[in-house]
Structures are given as C-alpha cells and as structure tokens.
Design a protein around this motif. Structure first.
Motif, PDB file in Angstrom:
ATOM      1  N   ALA A   1     -10.446   0.354  -4.912  1.00 28.02           N
ATOM      2  CA  ALA A   1      -9.308   0.829  -5.701  1.00 28.02           C
ATOM      3  C   ALA A   1      -9.382   0.281  -7.118  1.00 28.02           C
ATOM      4  CB  ALA A   1      -7.997   0.404  -5.044  1.00 28.02           C
ATOM      5  N   ALA A   2      -9.999  -0.875  -7.268  1.00 31.19           N
ATOM      6  CA  ALA A   2     -10.151  -1.502  -8.592  1.00 31.19           C
ATOM      7  C   ALA A   2     -11.392  -2.379  -8.577  1.00 31.19           C
ATOM      8  CB  ALA A   2      -8.924  -2.336  -8.938  1.00 31.19           C
TER       9      ALA A   2
ATOM     10  N   LEU B   1       0.061   0.161  -4.541  1.00 34.56           N
ATOM     11  CA  LEU B   1      -0.565   1.463  -4.360  1.00 34.56           C
ATOM     12  C   LEU B   1       0.459   2.449  -3.788  1.00 34.56           C
ATOM     13  CD1 LEU B   1      -3.822   0.140  -2.720  1.00 34.56           C
ATOM     14  CD2 LEU B   1      -3.744   1.352  -4.906  1.00 34.56           C
TER      15      LEU B   1
ATOM     16  N   LEU C   1      -6.959  -5.726  -6.089  1.00 41.69           N
ATOM     17  CA  LEU C   1      -5.612  -5.658  -6.638  1.00 41.69           C
ATOM     18  C   LEU C   1      -4.803  -6.875  -6.207  1.00 41.69           C
ATOM     19  CD1 LEU C   1      -4.765  -1.896  -5.965  1.00 41.69           C
ATOM     20  CD2 LEU C   1      -5.628  -2.922  -8.071  1.00 41.69           C
TER      21      LEU C   1
ATOM     22  N   CYS D   1       0.807  -1.218   0.000  1.00 39.15           N
ATOM     23  CA  CYS D   1       0.000   0.000   0.000  1.00 39.15           C
ATOM     24  C   CYS D   1       0.844   1.273   0.000  1.00 39.15           C
ATOM     25  CB  CYS D   1      -0.920   0.014   1.211  1.00 39.15           C
ATOM     26  SG  CYS D   1      -2.157  -1.305   1.195  1.00 39.15           S
TER      27      CYS D   1
ATOM     28  N   ARG E   1      -9.056   0.427 -12.665  1.00 36.28           N
ATOM     29  CA  ARG E   1      -8.474   1.015 -11.462  1.00 36.28           C
ATOM     30  C   ARG E   1      -8.972   2.445 -11.326  1.00 36.28           C
ATOM     31  NH1 ARG E   1      -2.341  -0.516  -9.920  1.00 36.28           N
ATOM     32  NH2 ARG E   1      -3.004   0.822  -8.194  1.00 36.28           N
ATOM     33  N   TYR E   2      -9.243   2.836 -10.092  1.00 43.25           N
ATOM     34  CA  TYR E   2      -9.812   4.153  -9.865  1.00 43.25           C
ATOM     35  C   TYR E   2      -8.835   5.072  -9.139  1.00 43.25           C
ATOM     36  CZ  TYR E   2     -14.122   2.089 -11.477  1.00 43.25           C
ATOM     37  OH  TYR E   2     -15.064   1.468 -12.258  1.00 43.25           O
ATOM     38  N   SER E   3      -9.048   6.358  -9.333  1.00 40.99           N
ATOM     39  CA  SER E   3      -8.127   7.372  -8.837  1.00 40.99           C
ATOM     40  C   SER E   3      -8.109   7.450  -7.311  1.00 40.99           C
ATOM     41  CB  SER E   3      -8.522   8.740  -9.409  1.00 40.99           C
ATOM     42  OG  SER E   3      -7.717   9.766  -8.854  1.00 40.99           O
TER      43      SER E   3
ATOM     44  N   ALA F   1      -8.973  -2.332  -1.360  1.00 46.05           N
ATOM     45  CA  ALA F   1      -7.961  -2.688  -2.362  1.00 46.05           C
ATOM     46  C   ALA F   1      -7.879  -4.192  -2.588  1.00 46.05           C
ATOM     47  CB  ALA F   1      -6.594  -2.146  -1.942  1.00 46.05           C
TER      48      ALA F   1
ATOM     49  N   CYS G   1      -6.991  -4.945   2.133  1.00 46.19           N
ATOM     50  CA  CYS G   1      -6.334  -5.592   1.001  1.00 46.19           C
ATOM     51  C   CYS G   1      -6.230  -7.088   1.261  1.00 46.19           C
ATOM     52  CB  CYS G   1      -4.950  -4.984   0.734  1.00 46.19           C
ATOM     53  SG  CYS G   1      -3.779  -5.125   2.098  1.00 46.19           S
TER      54      CYS G   1
ATOM     55  N   GLU H   1       0.310  -5.190  -8.160  1.00 45.84           N
ATOM     56  CA  GLU H   1      -0.370  -3.920  -8.423  1.00 45.84           C
ATOM     57  C   GLU H   1      -0.320  -3.067  -7.153  1.00 45.84           C
ATOM     58  OE1 GLU H   1      -3.972  -4.736 -11.294  1.00 45.84           O
ATOM     59  OE2 GLU H   1      -3.957  -6.249  -9.692  1.00 45.84           O
TER      60      GLU H   1
END
Length: 313
Positions: free
Chosen positions: A231-232, A267, A260, A138, A237-239, A257, A279, A265
């Motif tokens: 996050a995805a 962050l 991901l 992260c 995938r998002y901002s 997250a 996550c 992937e």
C-alpha cells in the motif's frame, strides 16, 4: 487512454482518481472507457481541477494507458451503466470465480476453521481489542474478515504462502520487497511461476498499462494466482485501484499495508475487499509494561474468499 477537451488533455492519474469515485466500484480500469464514464470523468476533473479546462497541459505530458498484446484477454469490460443516471454509474461484478477457493492443509486453514466455528468466543479481551483496531485501520469489519496475529510481516506472508493453492500452471505475481516476502519460497516449491515486478509499475502515470497487461494474460486456471503489492513504500502511497483490477481479471490479492502507520494513515478497503491484508500493530500488552513499543503483524483474511471446510479436526 487520454481524454481531450478543446486543446486540454486530462492526465491519466486524474482519470484514475475520477474513476475511483464511482459508486459500486469493483472493476478493472484499463482499456477504453464508455462515453458515460468519459462524461463523468470530465465533470469530476473540470470541477475539482478547473485549470485543465484551459488547455495548460501539453499532450506530450499525458499517458496512453491502452492495452495491447497477443497474450491479453478480451478488453471488453463486463460493466453495466444505468442510462437514467449517467453522473453516477453503477458497476456490478461477481466474485464467484474467486470465492470459496480451497486452501491447502496448513496452520492458516486450521486457524480459520476454528475462528469460523467458535465465532471469537475463545478470544481474549486484548485480542478482540487489537482485532478491532486492525479492522478499523483498514476500513473493514469483522463480518467479512478474520484477524490473525503473527510476530513479523514475513511470518504472516509465509503463512499465506504455506496455505495458498499454488501449483504448476498458476502464478505468484509480487511487488513486495524480497526480504519480507515469505510467499516466494512456497510458490516456487509448489512449481507456480513467480513473477517479481518493479515497484514503479504501480504508478498509474508511468507503467500502469504494463501491470494491466500481466493481469489480463491468458491462463487456463481460475483463479490465475495471487498478486501481492504494498500500500505504501519508499515514501509513496499506491492506489487501491489495483485490487479491483486484479479481481476483475481473476486474481486473488494480498495488500501489504505494513508501510503505513497504524491509526494515522488509514485505508478504505471496504469497497475493494482484498483477499489478504497484512498490517503492523503496536503491541501495548504484556505484564509490567513488557511488550510496549513492540510490533506484531496482523493478517486479515476475507472470509468468503476461501473454503475452510477441509481443515483437519
């Protein structure tokens, strides 16, 4: 909000990309940007995407991300830009209205209090290694975040829902898929207003302004509540921009997250500092190879966001 040069129009997602590179970013990006920011965006976009210097994009393809509405708060941004160095504006923001929020009596509060008190001395080596993997994934560090392991994503979110101070008058705004969202039940039970939102609103090019309107709605309480988003999802995938914008408007943020792949992937969340992150982690522990291939969920909690002093002894 669009920026024009000659007959060219810079699309909103490239404006967002440029704004996200500003040093010291901790701001809500919606509404009018300053002339200094505009100059920076032009320099960034025309250098990286020279095709936009020649007006190849029609105005109809650009989006207006301006904010309007009767229930919005003032759009005046509390940002300060140094005139001495306009190419790298510096932004500042206080988290005082979000920090040290009191969690309700819960398993999470007790765990956070113990981890804060013993500073990890009771943790096993595998747990320390797994925590370090989650933090690295992260882009965060152990000085700012505590890591808790839960069997599933829903269990992790339920732990947040149990402890978060929802009440009649604040909000739970969520774009997390309902089947994995363990927070909704608790928010509803505590009489907070649950506001499910479509995933498409996370796309800065399409519905960004509508999500911004919700962030800026007036509320008698601070914080206004909790905002949770992925996050995805569905291959997109998002901002991380939404974390800073939510914070700017007095919302706590949970970033999911789990979509991901750990280690592949990564962050970069140190700049945005979400209050919670969930996550997934491959569990390679267990004797005799048992546990290989199993996944556990990691709940990362920002230490300064919550007060753990009221935990039961």
């Amino acid at each position: 909000m669009v920026i024009k040069k000659a007959h060219s129009v810079i699309p909103a997602h490239l404006i967002a990309e440029a704004i996200s590179t500003l040093r010291g970013l901790d701001l809500r990006w919606s509404g009018p940007i300053t002339p200094t920011e505009m100059d920076y965006v032009k320099q960034y976009v025309f250098a990286k995407y020279p095709q936009y210097c020649n007006g190849i994009l029609n105005e109809s393809e650009a989006l207006d991300l301006g904010i309007t509405g009767e229930e919005e708060e003032s759009s005046e941004p509390n940002t300060k830009i140094s005139p001495k160095n306009p190419s790298t504006p510096s932004f500042s923001r206080s988290f005082s209205d979000l920090d040290r929020t009191q969690l309700e009596s819960s398993r999470l509060l007790d765990i956070l209090a113990k981890k804060s008190s013993f500073k990890g001395n009771f943790m096993s080596i595998p747990e320390i290694q797994a925590s370090n993997r989650a933090l690295k994934h992260c882009g965060l560090n152990e000085k700012d975040y505590l890591v808790i392991f839960m069997p599933t994503q829903r269990d992790a979110l339920a732990m947040v829902g149990e402890s978060y101070p929802f009440f009649k008058g604040n909000y739970y705004m969520t774009i997390v898929e309902e089947t994995g969202d363990g927070i909704r039940e608790y928010a509803g039970r505590k009489e907070a207003k649950v506001v499910p939102m479509p995933e498409s609103w996370l796309d800065l090019r399409i519905k960004g302004s509508q999500l911004s309107q919700y962030f800026r709605r007036k509320c008698k309480n601070t914080p206004k509540g909790l905002f949770a988003y992925p996050a995805a999802a569905n291959g997109l995938r998002y901002s991380m921009h939404w974390i800073s914008e939510a914070h700017r408007n007095s919302w706590h943020v949970l970033l999911d997250a789990t979509g991901l792949v750990m280690g592949e992937e990564r962050l970069a969340l140190a700049m945005h500092r979400p209050d919670f992150v969930v996550c997934g982690l491959e569990n390679n522990g267990g004797g005799g190879g048992q546990g290989n291939g199993q996944k556990v969920s990691c709940l990362l909690v920002r230490k300064n966001s919550f007060d753990t002093s009221a935990a039961s002894g």
